[in-house]
Design a protein around this motif. Structure first.
Motif, mmCIF file in Angstrom:
data_model
loop_
_atom_site.group_PDB
_atom_site.id
_atom_site.type_symbol
_atom_site.label_atom_id
_atom_site.label_comp_id
_atom_site.label_asym_id
_atom_site.label_seq_id
_atom_site.Cartn_x
_atom_site.Cartn_y
_atom_site.Cartn_z
ATOM 1 N N ASN A 61 0.813 -1.218 0.000
ATOM 2 C CA ASN A 61 0.000 0.000 0.000
ATOM 3 C C ASN A 61 0.844 1.265 0.000
ATOM 4 O O ASN A 61 0.337 2.349 -0.243
ATOM 5 C CB ASN A 61 -0.954 -0.002 1.200
ATOM 6 C CG ASN A 61 -1.985 -1.100 1.082
ATOM 7 O OD1 ASN A 61 -2.377 -1.487 -0.012
ATOM 8 N ND2 ASN A 61 -2.403 -1.633 2.220
ATOM 9 N N ARG A 62 2.139 1.126 0.278
ATOM 10 C CA ARG A 62 3.043 2.276 0.290
ATOM 11 C C ARG A 62 3.713 2.509 -1.061
ATOM 12 O O ARG A 62 4.445 3.477 -1.217
ATOM 13 C CB ARG A 62 4.121 2.089 1.350
ATOM 14 C CG ARG A 62 3.552 2.165 2.746
ATOM 15 C CD ARG A 62 4.663 2.184 3.747
ATOM 16 N NE ARG A 62 4.453 1.082 4.678
ATOM 17 C CZ ARG A 62 5.376 0.557 5.433
ATOM 18 N NH1 ARG A 62 6.588 1.012 5.403
ATOM 19 N NH2 ARG A 62 5.088 -0.427 6.243
ATOM 20 N N PHE A 63 3.510 1.604 -2.010
ATOM 21 C CA PHE A 63 4.118 1.775 -3.328
ATOM 22 C C PHE A 63 3.568 3.033 -3.988
ATOM 23 O O PHE A 63 2.364 3.253 -4.013
ATOM 24 C CB PHE A 63 3.839 0.556 -4.221
ATOM 25 C CG PHE A 63 4.237 0.781 -5.644
ATOM 26 C CD1 PHE A 63 5.569 0.845 -5.998
ATOM 27 C CD2 PHE A 63 3.281 0.964 -6.626
ATOM 28 C CE1 PHE A 63 5.946 1.076 -7.307
ATOM 29 C CE2 PHE A 63 3.643 1.192 -7.937
ATOM 30 C CZ PHE A 63 4.974 1.251 -8.279
ATOM 31 N N ASP A 64 4.480 3.853 -4.513
ATOM 32 C CA ASP A 64 4.098 5.104 -5.172
ATOM 33 C C ASP A 64 4.498 5.021 -6.643
ATOM 34 O O ASP A 64 5.684 5.094 -6.970
ATOM 35 C CB ASP A 64 4.804 6.280 -4.500
ATOM 36 C CG ASP A 64 4.435 7.619 -5.113
ATOM 37 O OD1 ASP A 64 3.589 7.654 -6.042
ATOM 38 O OD2 ASP A 64 4.997 8.633 -4.669
ATOM 39 N N PRO A 65 3.534 4.861 -7.553
ATOM 40 C CA PRO A 65 3.860 4.726 -8.976
ATOM 41 C C PRO A 65 4.565 5.946 -9.558
ATOM 42 O O PRO A 65 5.251 5.839 -10.567
ATOM 43 C CB PRO A 65 2.509 4.503 -9.656
ATOM 44 C CG PRO A 65 1.468 4.667 -8.632
ATOM 45 C CD PRO A 65 2.106 4.780 -7.300
ATOM 46 N N GLU A 66 4.458 7.087 -8.896
ATOM 47 C CA GLU A 66 5.141 8.284 -9.388
ATOM 48 C C GLU A 66 6.649 8.211 -9.149
ATOM 49 O O GLU A 66 7.408 8.924 -9.790
ATOM 50 C CB GLU A 66 4.554 9.538 -8.733
ATOM 51 C CG GLU A 66 3.139 9.817 -9.191
ATOM 52 C CD GLU A 66 2.574 11.076 -8.581
ATOM 53 O OE1 GLU A 66 3.344 11.868 -8.011
ATOM 54 O OE2 GLU A 66 1.350 11.253 -8.674
ATOM 55 N N ARG A 67 7.077 7.336 -8.239
ATOM 56 C CA ARG A 67 8.502 7.209 -7.931
ATOM 57 C C ARG A 67 9.178 6.125 -8.758
ATOM 58 O O ARG A 67 10.398 5.964 -8.683
ATOM 59 C CB ARG A 67 8.685 6.906 -6.446
ATOM 60 C CG ARG A 67 8.243 8.089 -5.584
ATOM 61 C CD ARG A 67 8.591 7.909 -4.148
ATOM 62 N NE ARG A 67 10.042 7.828 -3.998
ATOM 63 C CZ ARG A 67 10.647 7.191 -3.016
ATOM 64 N NH1 ARG A 67 9.940 6.580 -2.094
ATOM 65 N NH2 ARG A 67 11.950 7.164 -2.928
ATOM 66 N N GLY A 68 8.425 5.362 -9.519
ATOM 67 C CA GLY A 68 9.016 4.323 -10.344
ATOM 68 C C GLY A 68 8.065 3.167 -10.555
ATOM 69 O O GLY A 68 6.910 3.197 -10.122
ATOM 70 N N GLU A 69 8.579 2.155 -11.216
ATOM 71 C CA GLU A 69 7.769 0.979 -11.539
ATOM 72 C C GLU A 69 7.769 -0.028 -10.394
ATOM 73 O O GLU A 69 8.716 -0.094 -9.614
ATOM 74 C CB GLU A 69 8.317 0.326 -12.798
ATOM 75 C CG GLU A 69 8.241 1.228 -14.010
ATOM 76 C CD GLU A 69 8.846 0.579 -15.242
ATOM 77 O OE1 GLU A 69 9.008 -0.649 -15.259
ATOM 78 O OE2 GLU A 69 9.152 1.319 -16.181
ATOM 79 N N GLN A 70 6.735 -0.840 -10.347
ATOM 80 C CA GLN A 70 6.613 -1.854 -9.300
ATOM 81 C C GLN A 70 7.777 -2.831 -9.329
ATOM 82 O O GLN A 70 8.260 -3.253 -8.293
ATOM 83 C CB GLN A 70 5.310 -2.640 -9.467
ATOM 84 C CG GLN A 70 4.149 -2.056 -8.740
ATOM 85 C CD GLN A 70 2.981 -3.016 -8.746
ATOM 86 O OE1 GLN A 70 2.679 -3.653 -9.739
ATOM 87 N NE2 GLN A 70 2.309 -3.110 -7.624
ATOM 88 N N ARG A 71 8.197 -3.204 -10.514
ATOM 89 C CA ARG A 71 9.283 -4.182 -10.649
ATOM 90 C C ARG A 71 10.568 -3.660 -9.993
ATOM 91 O O ARG A 71 11.233 -4.382 -9.254
ATOM 92 C CB ARG A 71 9.490 -4.488 -12.130
ATOM 93 C CG ARG A 71 10.462 -5.580 -12.420
ATOM 94 C CD ARG A 71 10.410 -5.893 -13.927
ATOM 95 N NE ARG A 71 11.526 -6.692 -14.340
ATOM 96 C CZ ARG A 71 11.581 -8.002 -14.256
ATOM 97 N NH1 ARG A 71 10.551 -8.671 -13.790
ATOM 98 N NH2 ARG A 71 12.642 -8.665 -14.657
ATOM 99 N N ALA A 72 10.922 -2.415 -10.247
ATOM 100 C CA ALA A 72 12.119 -1.824 -9.648
ATOM 101 C C ALA A 72 11.955 -1.713 -8.130
ATOM 102 O O ALA A 72 12.895 -1.976 -7.369
ATOM 103 C CB ALA A 72 12.402 -0.461 -10.257
#
Length: 178
Positions: A61-72
């Motif tokens: 839930n803390r993943f931010d797509p503006e900071r990069g891709e999920q894979r990275a």
């Protein structure tokens, strides 16, 4: 009496869980290959890979797509988990011998090794740990330069330059073994 095979709406998986499941399925083999290349220990790589996915699941839930891709983002978590394992090994000082050879697991398992493969393995062993990590992220994990940059916390051009230098050293070391 017929049983319903459809779950109630409240029991259906959430979109975030389905997205994580897709991420897991698309990356699990690459994450394992990357971690295994760092640890050089198949059982430990399995445990660290599982721990990395567990951490990622808790932090999804803390993943931010503006900071990069999920894979990275996932490979950053896997890298940290592998480094934690290496630090723990170092602190415990339980390694009486060299870690398991990189050739002892993965896609080459059970297959007779070619001279070229042995030369590459020997050349990889002579590289600095950071250079081996770059090559592992690119070729074991299959990440693109922008993803490598995100994992390592450097610019994309810096990641590309470092990778190019590491590959040049690897080629030179391989040519020296020929």
């Amino acid at each position: 009496m017929e049983q319903a095979l459809v779950a109630e709406a409240k029991d259906a998986p959430r979109a975030a869980d389905l997205a994580f499941d897709r991420l897991y399925r698309s990356c699990r083999d690459d994450v394992y290959a990357y971690v295994a290349s760092l640890l050089r220990d198949a059982p430990a790589a399995e445990e660290v890979t599982a721990a990395a996915f567990e951490r990622a699941y808790r932090k999804r839930n803390r993943f931010d797509p503006e900071r990069g891709e999920q894979r990275a983002w996932l490979f950053g978590i896997a890298r940290n988990a592998a480094l934690d394992e290496l630090r723990q090994r170092w602190r415990q000082a339980e390694l009486a011998a060299e870690p398991a050879d990189l050739d002892s697991f993965g896609p080459y398992e059970g297959v007779e090794h070619s001279e070229r493969h042995l030369a590459v393995s020997a050349a990889l062993a002579r590289l600095a740990p950071r250079e081996r990590e770059l090559i592992a992220l690119k070729f074991f994990a299959g990440l693109e330069n922008r993803e490598i940059a995100r994992v390592l916390g450097v610019s994309e051009s810096n990641a590309g330059t470092k990778l190019h230098r590491a590959m040049t050293k690897l080629r030179e070391a391989c040519d020296g073994n020929a």
